[in-house]
Scaffold this motif. Structure first.
Motif, PDB file in Angstrom:
ATOM      1  N   LEU A 143       0.907  -1.246  -0.102  1.00 28.75           N
ATOM      2  CA  LEU A 143      -0.057   0.190  -0.005  1.00 28.75           C
ATOM      3  C   LEU A 143       0.962   1.230   0.032  1.00 28.75           C
ATOM      4  O   LEU A 143       0.415   2.111  -0.764  1.00 28.75           O
ATOM      5  N   ALA A 144       1.954   1.207   0.590  1.00 31.96           N
ATOM      6  CA  ALA A 144       2.833   2.446   0.603  1.00 31.96           C
ATOM      7  C   ALA A 144       3.314   2.844  -0.747  1.00 31.96           C
ATOM      8  O   ALA A 144       3.445   3.865  -1.372  1.00 31.96           O
ATOM      9  N   LYS A 145       3.553   1.507  -1.561  1.00 33.74           N
ATOM     10  CA  LYS A 145       4.155   1.673  -2.874  1.00 33.74           C
ATOM     11  C   LYS A 145       3.089   2.412  -3.763  1.00 33.74           C
ATOM     12  O   LYS A 145       3.258   3.050  -4.513  1.00 33.74           O
ATOM     13  N   LEU A 146       1.917   1.746  -3.476  1.00 35.68           N
ATOM     14  CA  LEU A 146       0.935   2.102  -4.280  1.00 35.68           C
ATOM     15  C   LEU A 146       0.333   3.445  -4.108  1.00 35.68           C
ATOM     16  O   LEU A 146       0.054   4.321  -5.036  1.00 35.68           O
ATOM     17  N   LYS A 147       0.593   3.941  -2.801  1.00 37.61           N
ATOM     18  CA  LYS A 147       0.079   5.482  -2.440  1.00 37.61           C
ATOM     19  C   LYS A 147       1.133   6.267  -2.977  1.00 37.61           C
ATOM     20  O   LYS A 147       0.526   7.533  -3.527  1.00 37.61           O
ATOM     21  N   LYS A 148       2.300   6.036  -3.297  1.00 42.64           N
ATOM     22  CA  LYS A 148       3.281   7.012  -4.065  1.00 42.64           C
ATOM     23  C   LYS A 148       3.032   7.108  -5.437  1.00 42.64           C
ATOM     24  O   LYS A 148       3.131   8.111  -6.105  1.00 42.64           O
ATOM     25  N   ARG A 149       2.890   5.866  -5.933  1.00 45.45           N
ATOM     26  CA  ARG A 149       2.197   5.894  -7.459  1.00 45.45           C
ATOM     27  C   ARG A 149       0.942   6.605  -7.789  1.00 45.45           C
ATOM     28  O   ARG A 149       0.943   7.445  -8.700  1.00 45.45           O
ATOM     29  N   ILE A 150      -0.005   6.458  -6.755  1.00 38.36           N
ATOM     30  CA  ILE A 150      -1.309   6.817  -6.976  1.00 38.36           C
ATOM     31  C   ILE A 150      -0.989   8.592  -6.765  1.00 38.36           C
ATOM     32  O   ILE A 150      -1.724   9.388  -7.583  1.00 38.36           O
ATOM     33  N   ALA A 151      -0.043   8.790  -5.911  1.00 41.49           N
ATOM     34  CA  ALA A 151      -0.031  10.489  -5.784  1.00 41.49           C
ATOM     35  C   ALA A 151       0.434  11.134  -6.914  1.00 41.49           C
ATOM     36  O   ALA A 151       0.102  12.413  -7.357  1.00 41.49           O
ATOM     37  N   ARG A 152       1.518  10.568  -7.517  1.00 34.42           N
ATOM     38  CA  ARG A 152       2.201  11.069  -8.944  1.00 34.42           C
ATOM     39  C   ARG A 152       1.115  10.927 -10.075  1.00 34.42           C
ATOM     40  O   ARG A 152       0.871  12.202 -10.542  1.00 34.42           O
ATOM     41  N   HIS A 153       0.155  10.064 -10.178  1.00 35.29           N
ATOM     42  CA  HIS A 153      -0.916  10.005 -11.219  1.00 35.29           C
ATOM     43  C   HIS A 153      -1.913  11.295 -10.567  1.00 35.29           C
ATOM     44  O   HIS A 153      -2.334  11.982 -11.630  1.00 35.29           O
TER      45      HIS A 153
END
Length: 160
Positions: A124-134
């Motif tokens: 989830l930490a990885k996901l949140k970083k990627r989603i934040a960039r999106h």
């Protein structure tokens, strides 16, 4: 015959591109615009999380469990507007991947409490970083006032 000739001059089907298509009033229908916007957001999300093998719904489930440790499947399903069988299938999938655990509630033995595992928190930490960039890429399309207006309008539609 003249009509067929004028149509073929205006739009040649074998050479037509999306920009050649006349949408008329259809292109201004809110439902059409929302569907196309949703498609663009979905494609962007999918690209952002590529390789992590999670859907938007699965991501939302993990996100809500992190914010609400011990939450029940029923509560998460309700919050996300999902039916129980869909929630059960998604929870099964996430549990089989080792991303969450179900624990029988000590308060209500009929309920299962959901908790993220260490792997679930890490993913989830990885996901949140990627989603934040999106999300930043999408927000950059709007002024802050436009973005606030858009979110407010979408909330109004959601609550309708």
């Amino acid at each position: 015959m003249a009509r067929a000739t004028s149509v073929s001059k205006r739009l040649q089907p074998d050479r037509a591109t999306a920009s050649d298509i006349d949408f008329g009033d259809f292109g201004e229908l809110l439902g059409y615009r929302l569907r196309r916007a949703h498609g663009a957001m979905h494609r962007g999300f999918s690209g952002a999380v590529a390789g992590l093998d999670l859907t938007q719904k699965q991501t939302a489930i993990l996100w809500l469990i992190q914010l609400n440790p011990g939450v029940s499947q029923v509560a998460v399903a309700s919050a996300l507007g999902m039916d129980r069988p869909t929630m059960m299938a998604l929870t099964d999938r996430l549990e089989s991947r080792g991303l969450l655990t179900r624990v029988r509630s000590t308060v209500d033995r009929r309920c299962q409490e959901l908790h993220l595992t260490l792997s679930g928190r890490s993913l989830l930490a990885k996901l949140k970083k990627r989603i934040a960039r999106h999300e930043q890429r999408i927000r950059a399309l709007f002024t802050p006032a436009e973005f606030d207006t858009l979110v407010s309008a979408l909330r109004k539609l959601q609550e309708h």
